[in-house]
Design a protein around this motif. Structure first.
Motif: not given
Length: 636
Positions: A145-170
């Motif tokens: 509810r307050f965003g204590k835990k992070p979650l980032a996501y992106t859709i590129q080329g039809g693929v949905l990718a998600f991770a706790s931190e952006l370094t994992a998406l990299a």
């Protein structure tokens, strides 16, 4: 506390071989190893790849993830804690769900399979998770509810990718992670990149209190909870409200004592952490408390923490450091953040997490009351500004402004000239922009001189600060001060305070819990009219009254200080080599982002003490340190 990552291949497309996807997933979870050193879990299931790094807190033997339900209908990777999992297990078991572990993770599977997205309402805790429903081929993800835990996501080329931190998406080579100049300008304004944006184009943070559904290539997000609006004047007396607040505080702390590993309390000696320590001491025998102190007397407040520790006979752990030498840690800490964040207190927060993790795995902290109970000095300043704006122009220009220019500059924690200049800058701003003007490192006007080629349209305040305007306007409270509080909770606390605590604690594999962000407690506070939070200039009014008999004398009357950091002197002394290098003409000319003459002016005036540019220079230095480490592709 853990790290999660994964990706879903496009509907109808043939994914790469499973071993290739497993290698990519392992690279993602490897980037999150600091969040979960106790184990790694990888799952390739049709188009879905789910990864997990585990920090073992509950059900140490059988709580490994990704975790599937007994019938194999769904699988989840989860970061956080569900504090009411025991009562939920009883409720869901009565409805026929078969549990196999003692882990809180399994109740997320039950909530989804029995109730769908509506099941989120039952979860009390801090969490970010992604759940793959095999039957419906749907990915369901949510954030607390307050965003204590992070979650980032992106859709590129039809693929949905998600991770706790952006370094994992990299770690995914098929993703393009490009940084637009507009994102850098947003960072220069806020000292962080406000949700839902990130430092990368097309990559987003899931908003707090929201869930995400991805099915057949289509993504939707929706809210499942919102901070309540202030209600009418309560029927209860102040004494009754104080009693209820104490009961809710005790309940919130008790919920967060559930763990199968040692736990303790961050203790600064301020009102908030002292309240958590006092309540915890009444429930746990000989709790462990942790604080950081400094050898420099003007920056050291460890005596207050010792006072509270003595009062409640805690097992107190304290580390005394030199504030001057702490500045040398800045490059290392900034480089490890997945996004740039210019809060100077990342240094002591990092060190506090380090000393705490040497003794326990879980720590309770005092985050939340400054936003929910109007604890910052900006709240009374907001009201004061309303009166200042009504003064005749000649009084402001001919009397007050000349007096302000006579105030001295100081490198200390409080700089009278800097404070007065900042107040005047925001006093005549629109209500929605007033507090953010006080908080900003670079206003729209200041950025006009900063950039070589600014992003089109971003120099207009309503564009540069659009995220603040959106939040202020979306909260339909009649009291402007309540709207300010909402913006603080949904922006400043979310992206500045909670990100700092999450990243710094997880760098040391430490779980940090925030009792004041308990849902029941927060809803009670949100519904109170502003006068129960700010009474005249008395901030946190009801909270202080409710815990007055609980704390030692001298704690209630302390002003809000936070970690005291000598950033002004750091920039002139031990960080000066980095300033001269990364903010010097040669580097800036080669980089091509900033106007070297403007930056040189800021550095020169600060070094000569003719002006206090600590906020601007700190923000620029943090950004340059982050860029040097992560080397993103900059695009217009």
């Amino acid at each position: 506390m853990c790290g999660i990552a994964g990706f879903i291949w496009p509907h109808g497309a043939t994914p790469p071989p499973a071993d290739e996807r497993r290698a990519l997933l392992s690279a993602m979870t490897g980037a999150l190893a600091h969040r979960g050193p106790d184990g790694e879990g990888l799952l390739i299931d049709g188009p879905a790849a789910l990864g997990h790094r585990r920090l073992s807190i509950i059900d140490l033997a059988a709580g490994s993830q990704p975790m599937e339900d007994a019938e194999g209908r769904a699988v989840v990777t989860f970061n956080g804690e569900i504090y009411n999992y025991r009562e939920l297990k009883a409720r869901y078991a009565a409805r026929g769900f078969r549990f196999r572990t003692q882990s809180d993770t399994e109740v997320i599977l039950a909530a989804w399979l029995l109730d769908g997205p509506a099941g989120l309402d039952a979860l009390e805790g801090m969490f970010a998770f992604a759940l793959w429903d095999r039957a419906s081929r749907t990915l369901f993800a949510a954030r607390d509810r307050f965003g204590k835990k992070p979650l980032a996501y992106t859709i590129q080329g039809g693929v949905l990718a998600f991770a706790s931190e952006l370094t994992a998406l990299a770690k995914l080579p098929f993703l393009r992670l490009e940084t637009p100049v507009a994102a850098l300008m947003r960072f220069a304004a806020y000292e962080y990149v406000p949700t839902p944006e990130t430092i990368y184009k097309g990559v987003y943070k899931l908003r707090p209190g929201h869930y995400l559904l991805f099915k057949d290539g289509q993504l939707t997000t929706a809210p499942y909870w919102e901070m309540p609006l202030p209600g009418p004047e309560p029927r209860e007396s102040e004494e009754e409200l104080c009693e209820k607040l104490r009961l809710l505080l005790a309940q919130a702390v008790k919920r967060r004592l559930v763990a199968d590993v040692p736990l303790g309390v961050f203790l600064s000696g301020g009102l908030d952490s002292s309240t958590v320590a006092a309540l915890t001491a009444g429930m746990v025998s000989r709790i462990k408390t942790f604080s950081i102190g400094f050898t420099e007397a003007s920056y050291d407040e460890s005596r207050y923490a010792r006072l509270v520790a003595s009062r409640f006979a805690t097992d107190h752990h304290e580390r005394i450091l030199s504030a001057d030498t702490c500045g040398s840690l800045l490059p290392e800490i900034v480089a490890r953040f997945d996004e740039p964040m210019a809060d100077p207190s990342i240094v002591p927060t990092y060190l506090l997490s380090q000393v705490t993790r040497e003794n326990v795995t879980v720590a309770l902290g005092g985050d939340g009351p400054d936003e929910l109970f109007y604890g910052y000095e900006y709240f009374p300043a907001f009201r004061l500004a309303a009166g200042y704006d009504k003064l005749p122009p000649f009084v402001r220009r001919r009397l007050i402004e000349p007096l302000v220019k006579m105030l001295p500059h100081s490198a200390g924690y409080i700089n009278p000239r800097f404070v007065a200049d900042t107040f005047l800058a925001g006093a005549t701003a629109p209500q929605w922009l007033r507090v953010q003007t006080w908080l900003s490192a670079f206003t729209a006007d200041a950025q006009a001189e900063l950039w070589r080629n600014p992003a089109a349209g971003m120099l207009a305040p309503h564009h540069l600060f659009a995220p603040t305007r959106e939040l202020f306007d979306s909260y339909a409270a009649g009291d402007p001060l309540a709207r300010v509080g909402y913006v603080f909770a949904r922006q400043y606390m979310l992206d500045y305070i909670l990100v700092k605590v999450d990243r710094c604690s997880m760098m040391h594999s430490l779980e940090a819990r925030a009792p004041f962000l308990d849902r029941d407690l927060a809803e009670f506070v949100c519904r109170l009219p502003s006068r129960y939070k700010l009474r005249g200039t008395n901030r946190k009014y009801l909270l202080k009254k409710a815990v007055a008999d609980l704390l030692p004398k001298g704690i209630l009357g302390r002003g809000k200080r936070g970690f005291l950091i000598p950033t002004a002197d750091w920039l002139r002394k031990q960080l000066r080599p980095q300033v001269d290098d990364l903010l010097g003409q040669r580097h800036l000319t080669q980089q091509g982002l900033f106007n070297p003459k403007e930056v040189a002016r800021l550095v020169s005036e600060h070094a000569s003490r003719t002006a206090d540019h600590r906020k601007k220079l700190w923000t620029l230095l943090v950004l340059q340190l982050w860029l040097a480490k992560h080397k993103p592709t900059i695009i217009p």
